[in-house]
Design an enzyme around this catalytic site. Structure first.
Site, PDB file in Angstrom:
ATOM      1  N   ARG A  38       0.780  -1.078  -0.008  1.00 55.10           N
ATOM      2  CA  ARG A  38      -0.114   0.052  -0.115  1.00 55.10           C
ATOM      3  C   ARG A  38       0.845   1.476  -0.012  1.00 55.10           C
ATOM      4  O   ARG A  38       2.030   1.336   0.666  1.00 55.10           O
ATOM      5  CB  ARG A  38      -0.767  -0.090   1.160  1.00 55.10           C
ATOM      6  CG  ARG A  38      -2.112  -0.986   1.143  1.00 55.10           C
ATOM      7  CD  ARG A  38      -3.081  -0.373   0.175  1.00 55.10           C
ATOM      8  NE  ARG A  38      -4.466  -1.301   0.038  1.00 55.10           N
ATOM      9  CZ  ARG A  38      -4.369  -2.205  -0.710  1.00 55.10           C
ATOM     10  NH1 ARG A  38      -3.484  -2.596  -1.538  1.00 55.10           N
ATOM     11  NH2 ARG A  38      -5.657  -3.095  -0.621  1.00 55.10           N
ATOM     12  N   GLU A  54      -3.493   7.637  -4.223  1.00 55.57           N
ATOM     13  CA  GLU A  54      -4.007   7.044  -5.593  1.00 55.57           C
ATOM     14  C   GLU A  54      -5.183   7.917  -6.025  1.00 55.57           C
ATOM     15  O   GLU A  54      -6.303   8.014  -5.311  1.00 55.57           O
ATOM     16  CB  GLU A  54      -4.218   6.067  -5.644  1.00 55.57           C
ATOM     17  CG  GLU A  54      -2.747   5.088  -5.364  1.00 55.57           C
ATOM     18  CD  GLU A  54      -3.062   3.572  -5.228  1.00 55.57           C
ATOM     19  OE1 GLU A  54      -3.953   3.050  -5.740  1.00 55.57           O
ATOM     20  OE2 GLU A  54      -2.114   2.846  -4.765  1.00 55.57           O
ATOM     21  N   HIS A  72      -1.138   0.489  -9.901  1.00 59.68           N
ATOM     22  CA  HIS A  72      -1.893  -0.491  -8.953  1.00 59.68           C
ATOM     23  C   HIS A  72      -2.404  -1.751  -9.885  1.00 59.68           C
ATOM     24  O   HIS A  72      -3.553  -1.907  -9.765  1.00 59.68           O
ATOM     25  CB  HIS A  72      -2.900   0.150  -8.264  1.00 59.68           C
ATOM     26  CG  HIS A  72      -3.233  -0.603  -7.037  1.00 59.68           C
ATOM     27  ND1 HIS A  72      -3.448   0.144  -5.775  1.00 59.68           N
ATOM     28  CD2 HIS A  72      -3.278  -1.902  -6.665  1.00 59.68           C
ATOM     29  CE1 HIS A  72      -3.671  -0.953  -4.906  1.00 59.68           C
ATOM     30  NE2 HIS A  72      -3.644  -1.857  -5.197  1.00 59.68           N
TER      31      HIS A  72
END
Ligand code: GLV
Ligand code: GLV
Length: 328
Positions: free
Chosen positions: A241, A270, A288
Site C-alpha cells: 500500500r 492514488e 496498481h
C-alpha cells in the site's frame, strides 16, 4: 426484496453468481467505469443488504449508516481492507470479507516484474527506444544491477511475501525477512530465509520488497531514515500500500542516489502520484496492477460475490476479517 450494490463493474463470473442468487433486478452495478463519487455512493447505498466495494471506496461509519441497519455484509474486492473501517462494521454487526489467497501468486509475479524492470532499467530503455533517439548498443548504456545471487529482503512475510521469496530460489537468492510472525522452520529452510530485525533487513538487502498490510503501525515505515540505511545499489519494491512508504522521502532518495531504483505499484494518494516521483527516471511506476490478471480478477469476483450470497442466505462467508460478528 434483497438489494446488492457493486460499486464498479467486476468480472462476469461474480455478477452471475449474484444474478443467479437474487435475480438481476436485485443487483445494482455502478454504471460508470470509474470510482463512484462520494455523493453518488452515499445515495446508491441506501437500503442495500450487501455492499461489494472497491479499495478506492472509503467504507466508513457514515457510509454504513447511509446504507441503513439492514446492511449485513461488506465484501471488499481486495485482500487489503484498509479502506474499510472494520471496527465501525463490527460495532454495527456487519460482516466484512476480503479476497485473500487467490491473488497471492499474481501479486508476487507483479512484484518480480517491478523488481526486474527497476534492476535492469526497462522503463528508461523503453522510453529511449520509443523516443526515436536510440543510437544503438553502447558499452556504458543503461547499466543496471544484477539480480542473480543477490540478497532479497522481504518486509512482511505473509502469503504474498512468501510467494515473492519463493521466486527468489530460481535466482539463487538468499532471503532475509522482517515480520511480526516467524514462519515455520521448514518453510524458512525451503525458502533459504532468515528472520532479521528491521535494521539488518535495510542494511543487507539488495532488493527490498514490501508486503505488510497498511495499519497505523506500518504507515511510513519506510522513510528518510530507513532509506539512508539501505545500500546505494539497492532496489525498493512496493506492491503493498502506498502510505507504508514516505513518497516525498523516496523521491528524494532516488534523486540523490541514496538507493539505486524503485519499482512501485501503489501510491500514497492514488491516483495522484507525488510530482517528484515522476521526475525520477529510476522509478518504475505501475498503476496498481498487483492482482490485475484475467484469471485472478475473475476468482476475486467469485469470492466476493460468493461471500455476499452466503451471508445473505444466513451462511458463514469463506473469508471473514471480523469473525467476532459471526460469533456474536
Ligand atoms: C489490492 O491492492 C488488494 O489488496 O487486493
Ligand atoms: C496477503 O494475502 C498476505 O498475507 O500477504
Amino acid at each position: 426484496m434483497t438489494r446488492v450494490l457493486v460499486t464498479r463493474a467486476i468480472p462476469e463470473r461474480g455478477l452471475q453468481l449474484l444474478y443467479d442468487a437474487f435475480g438481476k433486478d436485485a443487483v445494482t452495478v455502478a454504471p460508470q467505469d470509474g470510482s463512484m463519487a462520494r455523493a453518488d455512493l452515499l445515495a446508491a447505498v441506501k437500503g442495500v443488504d450487501a455492499l461489494l466495494p472497491m479499495l478506492s471506496d472509503a467504507v466508513n461509519g457514515e457510509l454504513m449508516d447511509a446504507a441503513g441497519p439492514q446492511l449485513k455484509v461488506i465484501a471488499n474486492y481486495a485482500v487489503g481492507y484498509n479502506n474499510v473501517d472494520v471496527k465501525a462494521a463490527t460495532e454495527r454487526g456487519i460482516i466484512v470479507t476480503n479476497t485473500p489467497g487467490v491473488l497471492t501468486e499474481t501479486t508476487a509475479d507483479l512484484a518480480w516484474a517491478l523488481l526486474m524492470a527497476a534492476a535492469r532499467r526497462i522503463g528508461e530503455g523503453e522510453r529511449l527506444t520509443r523516443s526515436g533517439q536510440w543510437a544503438g548498443w553502447g558499452p556504458m548504456q543503461l547499466l543496471g544491477v544484477d539480480v542473480y545471487g543477490k540478497t532479497l529482503g522481504i518486509y512482511g512475510m505473509g502469503r504474498i511475501g512468501q510467494a515473492v521469496a519463493r521466486r527468489g530460489l530460481g535466482f539463487g537468492m538468499k532471503v532475509l525477512y522482517t515480520s511480526n510472525r516467524r514462519i515455520d522452520e521448514a518453510t524458512e529452510k525451503e525458502l533459504n530465509a532468515l528472520q532479521v530485525d528491521k535494521d539488518m533487513l535495510l542494511e543487507e538487502s539488495d532488493f527490498l520488497s514490501l508486503h505488510m498490510p497498511l495499519t497505523v503501525d506500518t504507515r511510513h515505515c519506510i522513510g528518510a531514515a530507513e532509506l539512508a540505511k539501505m545500500k546505494k545499489t539497492a532496489v525498493l519494491v512496493n506492491t503493498a500500500r502506498g502510505p507504508v512508504v514516505d513518497e516525498a522521502a523516496l523521491a528524494k532518495a532516488l534523486q540523490d542516489g541514496v538507493i539505486f531504483a524503485a519499482g512501485l505499484d501503489v501510491f500514497e494518494e492514488e491516483p495522484t502520484i507525488h510530482p517528484e516521483l515522476y521526475k525520477c527516471e529510476n522509478a518504475v511506476i505501475a498503476p496498481h496492477l498487483g492482482s490485475a490478471s484475467l484469471e485472478t480478477r475473475s476468482r476475486m469476483a467469485e469470492i466476493a460475490a460468493g461471500n455476499v450470497v452466503r451471508v445473505l442466505r444466513g451462511e458463514e462467508p469463506t473469508t471473514c476479517v471480523n469473525p467476532a460478528v459471526l460469533q456474536g
